[in-house]
Design an enzyme around this catalytic site. Structure first.
Site, PDB file in Angstrom:
ATOM      1  N   LYS A  57       0.806  -1.219   0.000  1.00  0.00           N
ATOM      2  CA  LYS A  57       0.000   0.000   0.000  1.00  0.00           C
ATOM      3  C   LYS A  57       0.843   1.275   0.000  1.00  0.00           C
ATOM      4  O   LYS A  57       0.380   2.332  -0.449  1.00  0.00           O
ATOM      5  CB  LYS A  57      -0.917   0.022   1.231  1.00  0.00           C
ATOM      6  CG  LYS A  57      -1.978  -1.060   1.248  1.00  0.00           C
ATOM      7  CD  LYS A  57      -3.178  -0.684   0.433  1.00  0.00           C
ATOM      8  CE  LYS A  57      -4.336  -1.636   0.659  1.00  0.00           C
ATOM      9  NZ  LYS A  57      -5.521  -1.264  -0.122  1.00  0.00           N
ATOM     10  N   SER A  75      -9.067   0.147   7.005  1.00  0.00           N
ATOM     11  CA  SER A  75      -8.954  -0.697   8.202  1.00  0.00           C
ATOM     12  C   SER A  75      -7.507  -0.920   8.605  1.00  0.00           C
ATOM     13  O   SER A  75      -7.236  -1.550   9.611  1.00  0.00           O
ATOM     14  CB  SER A  75      -9.618  -2.052   7.943  1.00  0.00           C
ATOM     15  OG  SER A  75      -8.965  -2.718   6.882  1.00  0.00           O
ATOM     16  N   GLY A  98      -7.045  -2.707  -5.888  1.00  0.00           N
ATOM     17  CA  GLY A  98      -5.946  -1.808  -6.236  1.00  0.00           C
ATOM     18  C   GLY A  98      -4.703  -2.553  -6.664  1.00  0.00           C
ATOM     19  O   GLY A  98      -4.113  -2.257  -7.711  1.00  0.00           O
TER      20      GLY A  98
END
Length: 315
Positions: free
Chosen positions: A54, A79, A183
């Site tokens: 990420k 989250s 993603g």
């Protein structure tokens, strides 16, 4: 039509991301290869900054903002891993990060986000609560929303992991990734299909959170409703941009049981001596369940993250 990134956008993202992101190593295991009858090469994004892929997308998105946009900060709901990644990227640019987190987020991820200096607002663990709370935060602050996966620059950034994997290891028969919001999968597919047009891109998803599987096979977006899985990073519904890319470039999505996810986690921990979170284990679980034919093939697997709550080991 939504603006969809292409491989040129991934290349531009890599120019930004490679300045601070780790070029994570690629590991293999002789014993796992013997068990599955294939050459598996694991791209270790569990060793990335914030412990997950990420960081690539968040960093690219934050550093693609104009100065005027950046001054008001960034905001998201997440989250865990995207929250930590956005918080760190924002700190690196010297701007505020406003993070909406469900109350039931893993403690390790709450601590990480707070540690990076983000301003956290907790909410009920529903998509509606996350989105309404985020809308309120954005209205109050004027911050730019950086969506965890349905964001042009985030998708382009995530595509840099597969780009590195192919650059470092050459040709592949199959490249696999887990899928939640899409993603990582959509970015992976953009890179893989550009660099290796004949390579199959296959995603794996928990059977208890199978909205991507159902959406892909029906060719119609299906929302995630009451998902239940140990793979907490894969609880979200597919983003609109992500779904468009997945329909265009992904070859298959398969589902796996919770038991197989735990088995795959344990196999990687015991045989490769590296820590992964449950979401990372899902592609290997699909191979162990023989949902993907890998016999005699060279397979790339992106290990999405390593933020495992050691107080809640599933074995």
């Amino acid at each position: 039509m939504m603006d969809i990134p292409n491989y040129t956008d991934v290349e531009q993202a890599h120019q930004i991301v490679q300045k601070y992101a780790h070029r994570t190593p690629v590991f293999s295991s002789v014993s796992i290869n013997e068990i599955v009858g294939a050459e598996l090469l694991f791209k270790c994004e569990n060793l990335q900054k914030v412990g997950a892929f990420k960081f690539r997308g968040a960093y690219n998105a934050v550093f693609s903002l104009s100065e005027e946009e950046a001054q008001k900060g960034v905001a998201t709901h997440s989250s865990g891993n995207h929250a930590a990644a956005l918080a760190l990227a924002a700190r690196m640019r010297g701007i505020a990060a406003h993070i909406v987190m469900p109350e039931n987020s893993p403690e390790i991820k709450k601590k990480a986000v707070a540690g990076y200096g983000a301003r956290i607002t907790f909410c009920q663990p529903t998509l509606q609560a996350r989105e309404s709370t985020l809308a309120k935060v954005i209205k109050e602050t004027g911050a730019t929303e950086i969506h965890p996966y349905n964001n042009f620059h985030v998708i382009a950034g995530q595509g840099t992991a597969a780009k590195e994997l192919i650059e470092d290891q050459g040709d592949f028969d199959i490249i696999m990734a887990p899928v939640g919001g899409g993603g990582l999968l959509s970015g992976t597919a953009i890179s893989a299909k550009h660099l290796l047009p004949d390579c199959m891109v296959i995603a794996a998803e928990p059977a208890g959170a199978d909205d991507a599987y159902r959406s892909f096979h029906s060719k119609k977006w299906v929302p995630s409703e009451n998902p239940k899985t140990i793979a907490d990073g894969l609880l979200t519904s597919l983003g609109e941009r992500n779904f468009q890319i997945i329909l265009d470039k992904v070859d298959d999505i398969v589902t796996v049981s919770e038991e197989s996810i735990v088995e795959a986690m344990r196999m990687i921990l015991e045989r490769m001596k590296i820590i992964i979170e449950p979401s990372s284990a899902v592609p290997l679980a699909a191979i162990l369940e023989k949902k993907v034919d890998v016999q005699g093939k060279k397979v790339g697997i992106i290990l999405s993250g390593g933020n495992l709550d050691l107080g809640k080991l599933p074995f």
